[in-house]
Design a protein around this motif. Structure first.
Motif, PDB file in Angstrom:
ATOM      1  N   TYR A  30       0.837  -1.198   0.000  1.00 36.68           N
ATOM      2  CA  TYR A  30       0.000   0.000   0.000  1.00 36.68           C
ATOM      3  C   TYR A  30       0.875   1.252   0.000  1.00 36.68           C
ATOM      4  N   LEU A  31       1.907   1.252   0.826  1.00 41.68           N
ATOM      5  CA  LEU A  31       2.830   2.385   0.875  1.00 41.68           C
ATOM      6  C   LEU A  31       3.494   2.584  -0.482  1.00 41.68           C
TER       7      LEU A  31
ATOM      8  N   GLY B   2       2.092   5.851  -1.866  1.00 47.04           N
ATOM      9  CA  GLY B   2       3.005   6.851  -1.339  1.00 47.04           C
ATOM     10  C   GLY B   2       2.701   7.265   0.088  1.00 47.04           C
ATOM     11  N   ARG B   3       1.769   6.583   0.743  1.00 51.11           N
ATOM     12  CA  ARG B   3       1.434   6.914   2.133  1.00 51.11           C
ATOM     13  C   ARG B   3       1.137   5.625   2.907  1.00 51.11           C
ATOM     14  N   ALA B   4       1.253   5.743   4.234  1.00 50.44           N
ATOM     15  CA  ALA B   4       1.009   4.587   5.081  1.00 50.44           C
ATOM     16  C   ALA B   4      -0.468   4.209   5.054  1.00 50.44           C
ATOM     17  N   ALA B   5      -0.739   2.924   5.253  1.00 47.67           N
ATOM     18  CA  ALA B   5      -2.115   2.453   5.341  1.00 47.67           C
ATOM     19  C   ALA B   5      -2.753   2.982   6.621  1.00 47.67           C
ATOM     20  N   PRO B   6      -4.079   3.127   6.638  1.00 48.64           N
ATOM     21  CA  PRO B   6      -4.750   3.595   7.861  1.00 48.64           C
ATOM     22  C   PRO B   6      -4.380   2.771   9.093  1.00 48.64           C
ATOM     23  N   ALA B   7      -4.264   1.445   8.953  1.00 45.94           N
ATOM     24  CA  ALA B   7      -3.919   0.595  10.101  1.00 45.94           C
ATOM     25  C   ALA B   7      -2.520   0.871  10.626  1.00 45.94           C
ATOM     26  N   ALA B   8      -1.669   1.445   9.767  1.00 46.43           N
ATOM     27  CA  ALA B   8      -0.289   1.741  10.155  1.00 46.43           C
ATOM     28  C   ALA B   8      -0.110   3.215  10.508  1.00 46.43           C
TER      29      ALA B   8
ATOM     30  N   GLU C  25      -7.723   1.757  -6.233  1.00 54.15           N
ATOM     31  CA  GLU C  25      -6.931   0.982  -7.196  1.00 54.15           C
ATOM     32  C   GLU C  25      -5.859   0.167  -6.474  1.00 54.15           C
ATOM     33  N   ALA C  26      -5.226   0.759  -5.460  1.00 51.57           N
ATOM     34  CA  ALA C  26      -4.190   0.040  -4.703  1.00 51.57           C
ATOM     35  C   ALA C  26      -4.788  -1.148  -3.969  1.00 51.57           C
ATOM     36  N   ARG C  27      -5.958  -0.957  -3.389  1.00 53.88           N
ATOM     37  CA  ARG C  27      -6.593  -2.045  -2.649  1.00 53.88           C
ATOM     38  C   ARG C  27      -6.984  -3.199  -3.578  1.00 53.88           C
ATOM     39  N   LEU C  28      -7.395  -2.880  -4.787  1.00 52.88           N
ATOM     40  CA  LEU C  28      -7.718  -3.944  -5.745  1.00 52.88           C
ATOM     41  C   LEU C  28      -6.479  -4.759  -6.086  1.00 52.88           C
ATOM     42  N   VAL C  29      -5.360  -4.076  -6.313  1.00 50.85           N
ATOM     43  CA  VAL C  29      -4.098  -4.758  -6.622  1.00 50.85           C
ATOM     44  C   VAL C  29      -3.698  -5.666  -5.464  1.00 50.85           C
ATOM     45  N   ILE C  30      -3.739  -5.126  -4.250  1.00 51.97           N
ATOM     46  CA  ILE C  30      -3.324  -5.884  -3.073  1.00 51.97           C
ATOM     47  C   ILE C  30      -4.254  -7.067  -2.825  1.00 51.97           C
TER      48      ILE C  30
END
Length: 287
Positions: free
Chosen positions: A235-236, A240-246, A264-269
């Motif tokens: 996700y980072l 380019g930024r930390a995930a909410p959980a982090a 889009e990042a969440r779909l990839v992950i």
């Protein structure tokens, strides 16, 4: 009434579990599911036909219809009852979070990501050590990290997982992006040769038992947090930024442009972790 609906009617008549209210709600819910599955293109199903793809299709359909988590939990309880009655309990995950349906308390449970503990190096079985490294470097599930055959999975720029190694039989590709990933794979190649990371003389069940025993001896337990760490690192990298959980920005605070990148990042992950639903990433990344 379609065939699946008829099967449900017969099942409910034969199995009078729970109060009359529970029986009524279950029967009504299952009849609705038979119609929804038919609408989704699953025709001529019978009760014994239940597979993970049917459960996931229903959850996605309910999500798209705006069904609340509380209602989803109730409906999944009915699906589990169905699965139990046809001898397919394993088709439905025990934990709703595996289907992207989080408990209300989940958001307060904190970040579950974990990096490789130094105690991993004390485990007296290098194959198990490498399996743990692969879980962190590629977000593999425990079973996948044992059954993987590096000689066929390693395609140079990506790792290709065969359906026989994965949950639900879903093949998937994971990009090879870093030097640490390459180092982990090179080590796996050396140990596995043309086979898997399960010793030739052992079955998966036997190796799993040894895995659990040796982790316990090392003072380690569940290592699912390694997948969380992989997801958050990706996700980072992608946003380019930390995930909410982090500790990153919560989804509700993102700008429209950031929401697009986030989605889009969440779909990839999700795909790299072996899922197809963006919603499930909240378990790993937060909301």
């Amino acid at each position: 009434m379609n065939k699946l609906g008829y099967d449900f009617m017969q099942m409910c008549r034969r199995n009078r579990d729970g109060s009359q209210t529970t029986q009524y709600q279950r029967s009504r819910s299952l009849r609705a599911m038979s119609n929804e599955l038919q609408t989704l293109g699953y025709r001529n199903l019978r009760a014994e036909s239940l597979k993970p793809k049917h459960v996931e299709a229903l959850v996605d359909h309910w999500r798209q219809g705006g069904v609340s988590d509380a209602t989803l939990k109730n409906r999944l309880a009915h699906v589990r009852w169905w699965a139990e009655k046809v001898g397919k309990s394993s088709v439905v995950p025990r934990d709703n979070s595996a289907l992207g349906v989080a408990d209300r308390s989940y958001a307060t449970q904190g970040n579950k990501a974990q990096e490789l503990d130094p105690r991993v190096t004390s485990i007296p079985d290098e194959r198990i050590q490498v399996s743990l490294v692969l879980q962190r470097e590629f977000g593999l599930r425990r079973e996948e990290s044992m059954k993987i055959k590096p000689a066929s999975a390693d395609q140079g720029d990506r790792l290709v997982l065969q359906g026989s190694w994965t949950k639900g039989g879903r093949e998937r590709d994971i990009p090879i992006r870093t030097e640490t990933q390459r180092a982990a794979l090179n080590r796996a190649h050396r140990l596995a040769g043309p086979g898997s990371l399960i010793p030739a003389e052992k079955s998966y069940a036997q190796h799993l038992k040894r895995y659990e025993y040796l982790l316990g001896q090392a003072g380690l337990s569940r290592m699912h947090g390694l997948r969380h760490a992989y997801a958050q690192a990706r996700y980072l990298e992608l946003t380019g930024r930390a995930a909410p959980a982090a500790g990153g920005i919560a989804s509700r605070e993102l700008t429209p442009e950031q929401r697009t990148v986030d989605h889009e990042a969440r779909l990839v992950i999700s795909r790299e972790l072996g899922h197809e639903r963006e919603q499930i990433t909240m378990i790993y990344l937060g909301r």
